[in-house]
Design an enzyme around this catalytic site. Structure first.
Site, short mmCIF file in Angstrom:
data_model
loop_
_atom_site.label_atom_id
_atom_site.label_comp_id
_atom_site.label_asym_id
_atom_site.label_seq_id
_atom_site.Cartn_x
_atom_site.Cartn_y
_atom_site.Cartn_z
N HIS A 52 27.28 33.33 44.50
CA HIS A 52 27.35 32.98 45.92
C HIS A 52 27.00 34.16 46.82
CE1 HIS A 52 29.78 29.66 44.26
NE2 HIS A 52 29.23 28.98 45.25
N GLU A 77 53.36 40.05 37.16
CA GLU A 77 53.71 39.92 35.74
C GLU A 77 53.89 41.28 35.08
OE1 GLU A 77 54.42 37.30 33.95
OE2 GLU A 77 54.13 35.93 35.62
#
Length: 98
Positions: A52, A77
């Site tokens: 893109h 995490e």
């Protein structure tokens, strides 16, 4: 490089980790999942942004927000370096990793 085989490997690693959760030690597998899955997600989103061009970075496309969200997962995490340390400690021992 195609992400599909790595995503499939991550899926099976998740299944293995869940299977071990029934009473066996699974710290190493959990660290591997916490490192691998967000890493693959960031890589997949980057692979979508590149075609893109500059539009991929704009707020007109949802890719920028996806990348921010997944990057937050990497931090939430546990930093990838911490997950690598946990994995290394289980593979070669605490005395060699500090």
């Amino acid at each position: 490089m195609c992400i599909a085989p790595r995503a499939e490997a991550a899926r099976w690693l998740c299944y293995r980790r869940l299977g071990l959760r029934d009473g066996l030690p699974h710290t190493r597998e959990a660290a591997m999942v916490k490192w691998l899955v967000p890493h693959l997600a960031v890589q997949a989103i980057n692979d979508c942004i590149v075609p893109h061009g500059h539009v991929g970075w704009s707020t007109e496309m949802p890719l920028q927000q996806l990348l921010l969200d997944v990057s937050g997962l990497q931090i939430g995490e546990g930093a990838p370096q911490i997950q690598n340390l946990v994995i290394a400690r289980h593979l070669i021992g605490r005395q060699y990793t500090g």
